[in-house]
Design an enzyme around this catalytic site. Structure first.
Site, PDB file in Angstrom:
ATOM      1  N   GLU A 284       1.092  -1.164   0.068  1.00  0.00           N
ATOM      2  CA  GLU A 284      -0.029  -0.047  -0.027  1.00  0.00           C
ATOM      3  C   GLU A 284       0.961   1.432  -0.095  1.00  0.00           C
ATOM      4  OE1 GLU A 284      -3.273   0.611  -0.108  1.00  0.00           O
ATOM      5  OE2 GLU A 284      -4.197  -1.022   0.380  1.00  0.00           O
TER       6      GLU A 284
ATOM      7  N   HIS B 130      -3.799  -3.366  -8.347  1.00  0.00           N
ATOM      8  CA  HIS B 130      -4.915  -3.795  -7.617  1.00  0.00           C
ATOM      9  C   HIS B 130      -6.249  -3.575  -8.878  1.00  0.00           C
ATOM     10  CE1 HIS B 130      -7.788  -3.539  -3.972  1.00  0.00           C
ATOM     11  NE2 HIS B 130      -7.872  -4.873  -4.563  1.00  0.00           N
TER      12      HIS B 130
ATOM     13  N   ASP C 145      -6.847   1.508  -8.559  1.00  0.00           N
ATOM     14  CA  ASP C 145      -5.329   1.719  -8.079  1.00  0.00           C
ATOM     15  C   ASP C 145      -4.157   0.703  -8.625  1.00  0.00           C
ATOM     16  OD1 ASP C 145      -6.966   0.121  -6.281  1.00  0.00           O
ATOM     17  OD2 ASP C 145      -5.154   0.218  -4.972  1.00  0.00           O
TER      18      ASP C 145
END
Length: 327
Positions: free
Chosen positions: A136, A194, A204
């Site tokens: 992330e 993703h 994303d």
């Protein structure tokens, strides 16, 4: 050599042999160790099989859409919709970040399953949480309405995509290189976003993510411009195919590359959705879902580079050029 010396050496050899036997016996009755654990309750005999592979095959990139402090809480604390990732990478100039220098945060051990990918598909695998490592990256990109709440309205959504922090990208590159060194099954086409693996709900890391920069650093896939131009010139000279057949063939190429689209049963809306996901990754300056010749040429260049065996029999390429390359 005197008899005294011979006797002394003989006693030393016997004592060494006895000590070795004592150590061996002590090891047998004590703790027994395996590849991943040890036990006092039973003996473990290790014979490593050659018939095995790594659990991890994919590296998935995300953006958080929120600041560092909120991201850290969301990714680590219990909630009604729990999510996590293996790593969190902050960005510069974030008031919620507590340190002067940027640091990689590890949130989940790589041997464990982080909850970051959802009901995803890539290649022949689904539920990529089981097979991947997730990173992330703090970046406050967002859409109104959010893509995950109304995916069918994505084309009408108003989206904001700030640039990724260069210092942050240095960390992402260093971290990714370390991960790839540990997991050789993560090939270039298995470094994905993703949005690549679940485009029905996610976009994303978005169009500002520097995929080409990562590929130049040895992380992920990218195409060669000269190969794209060669395919584009050939496609522009072939005007015999109708729109529907072109789109269906593009769906097959997407599937051949790794996307989870079913080329035999894909609807027109699904082809548009997956085309947009592909464009977010490989043609981010124009994301419209249209299967135009430029998108087709980019995908063919990628297939030629990473899966050349799949191009045999494609009607939209110059087979003579491929045959000459094989000579």
């Amino acid at each position: 050599m005197s008899n005294i010396i011979k006797q002394t050496l003989g006693r030393a050899a016997l004592l060494a042999t006895a000590a070795s036997a004592s150590l061996f016996n002590f090891g047998c009755v004590g703790t027994s160790a395996g590849l991943n654990h040890q036990s006092d309750a039973y003996k473990i005999e290790v014979v490593e099989s050659q018939n095995a592979s790594e659990r991890v095959r994919f590296l998935v990139m995300h953006f958080t859409a929120i600041d560092f402090d909120t991201s850290l809480r969301v990714l680590t604390q219990p909630s009604s919709s729990p999510v996590s990732s293996h790593y969190l990478v902050p960005e510069s100039d974030d008031p919620s970040y507590p340190h002067e220098d940027l640091r990689v945060y590890q949130l989940v051990d790589e041997t464990r399953r982080a909850w970051h990918a959802g009901p995803s598909i890539w290649e022949d695998r689904s539920q990529l949480n089981d097979h991947s490592i997730g990173i992330e990256i703090v970046n406050k990109s967002h859409c109104h309405p959010p893509a995950e709440s109304t995916p069918e309205a994505e084309t009408e959504a108003v989206c904001f995509f700030p640039d990724f922090d260069p210092k942050q990208m240095e960390l992402v590159i260093a971290l990714s290189k370390d991960i790839l060194a540990r997991y050789p099954d993560i090939t270039p086409t298995r470094v994905v976003g993703h949005g690549d693996i679940i485009p029905q709900w996610k976009i994303d890391p978005g169009p500002k993510f520097p995929w080409q920069q990562l590929a130049e650093a040895g992380i992920g896939a990218w195409y060669d411009d000269a190969t794209v131009k060669r395919h584009l010139d050939f496609l522009n000279g072939n005007t015999t195919s109708d729109r529907d057949s072109v789109r269906l063939r593009f769906a097959q190429w997407l599937n051949d590359y790794g996307y989870g689209i079913d080329p035999e049963n894909a609807t027109d809306a699904e082809i548009t959705l997956y085309t947009r996901a592909f464009q977010y990754h490989f043609r981010p300056w124009k994301v419209d879902g249209e299967v135009d010749n430029h998108s087709r040429a980019i995908l063919l260049a990628l297939l030629e580079k990473y899966f050349p065996q799949k191009l045999s029999g494609y009607p939209d390429i110059n087979q003579a050029v491929l045959a000459a390359k094989d000579v």
